[in-house]
Design a protein around this motif. Structure first.
Motif, PDB file in Angstrom:
ATOM      1  N   THR A 149       7.155 -11.170  17.155  1.00 32.33           N
ATOM      2  CA  THR A 149       6.767 -12.558  17.338  1.00 32.33           C
ATOM      3  C   THR A 149       5.302 -12.778  16.953  1.00 32.33           C
ATOM      4  N   VAL A 216       2.122 -21.678  20.749  1.00 31.62           N
ATOM      5  CA  VAL A 216       3.219 -22.027  19.850  1.00 31.62           C
ATOM      6  C   VAL A 216       2.632 -22.287  18.458  1.00 31.62           C
ATOM      7  N   TYR A 217       3.138 -21.563  17.481  1.00 33.18           N
ATOM      8  CA  TYR A 217       2.667 -21.709  16.104  1.00 33.18           C
ATOM      9  C   TYR A 217       3.800 -22.257  15.246  1.00 33.18           C
TER      10      TYR A 217
END
Length: 291
Positions: A149, A216-217
């Motif tokens: 991730t 959060v990307y």
């Protein structure tokens, strides 16, 4: 070369060094990686490494993980191990990675880690007292290689004021299909977004904790970095990167290690990894290649 490597690293947060290893050298390291799979732990001692299936990351609660700082430890793919420890696949493709002291405890990986070409890159990047703090052989096996991730390496290896640099060497072609790296170009200028630290609450069963929720990307921020075998990708400690699961029929083996500056730079005492008796943080420039 000097200006090109430093400039691109400072501009993008990563730089690509093609033909860092010759094909025969890749083959030697690949064979060493395969040999490691012949010495995997018995089913009672199999530890899973996953950045997805956590149950808040069971591998973080294992002494095995914390004690891997100065030896050669084995970490399995989540999908490769049944609840009773039996394997679902052949042992040769069951591993996620082996680490974290290959650079000192294994003669072949030591040889390449402390090679003249690595020392040359460190000089070109301006390191005065570079030291390798951890190393990993990453398998990313076909069909089972897990997703990594989005993260920053400094989340796990925090140093200040100079961040660590990762050397990520493709031992096989890394493609979009088999799980190449993806980078958020320029994200290294935005600071460290999250840290994994040693839990100050010694009564807690969780030895390691994150200091804040995961950022959060958006997927649109990422750029794929497919590279051919023998290529080294230099990774700034603060750049956000990830890799997708390997759903293809081709493996994507890689060798990676992290270098820190020791001079006038602090390696955090809160980091999960600390110097080990059998793997001290020694100056790359003065360390011989072979044991």
């Amino acid at each position: 070369m000097h200006d090109t490597i430093r400039h691109q690293l400072e501009q993008d947060g990563y730089t690509i060094l093609e033909d860092f290893l010759r094909p025969a050298e890749c083959d030697e390291m690949l064979e060493a990686g395969r040999e490691l799979t012949k010495s995997i732990p018995s089913k009672e001692d199999r530890v899973i490494f996953s950045t997805i299936n956590s149950a808040e990351k069971p591998h973080l609660k294992e002494d095995y993980f914390l004690n891997s700082n100065d030896n050669i430890s084995y970490f399995f793919e989540d999908a490769a191990v049944k609840p009773d420890g039996e394997l679902t696949v052949d042992p040769s493709i069951s591993l996620n990675k082996v680490g974290h002291a290959l650079h000192l405890q294994h003669p072949i990986f030591r040889c390449y880690t402390y090679s003249e070409r690595v020392k040359t890159v460190c000089r070109e990047l301006g390191f005065q007292e570079p030291a390798v703090v951890q190393s990993m052989y990453i398998y990313k096996n076909p069909g089972i290689g897990g997703e990594v991730t989005p993260h920053q390496d400094a989340t796990y290896l925090y140093t200040e004021p100079v961040p660590p640099i990762g050397f990520w060497i493709a031992l096989e072609d890394a493609t979009v299909q088999n799980g190449c790296l993806w980078m958020v170009r320029g994200s290294h200028t935005s600071g460290v977004h999250r840290r994994l630290i040693r839990n100050p609450d010694k009564t807690s069963p969780e030895t390691l904790i994150y200091d804040r929720p995961a950022p959060v990307y958006p997927q649109s921020c990422f750029t794929p970095i497919p590279v051919s075998r023998g290529t080294c990708v230099l990774i700034h400690g603060n750049v956000v990167h990830k890799s997708a699961p390997n759903k293809s029929e081709k493996s994507r083996h890689a060798y990676t290690f992290h270098v820190i500056e020791k001079k006038n730079n602090k390696f955090s005492e809160d980091n999960w990894l600390q110097e080990g008796e059998k793997a001290p943080f020694v100056n790359i420039y003065t360390t011989p290649q072979m044991i």
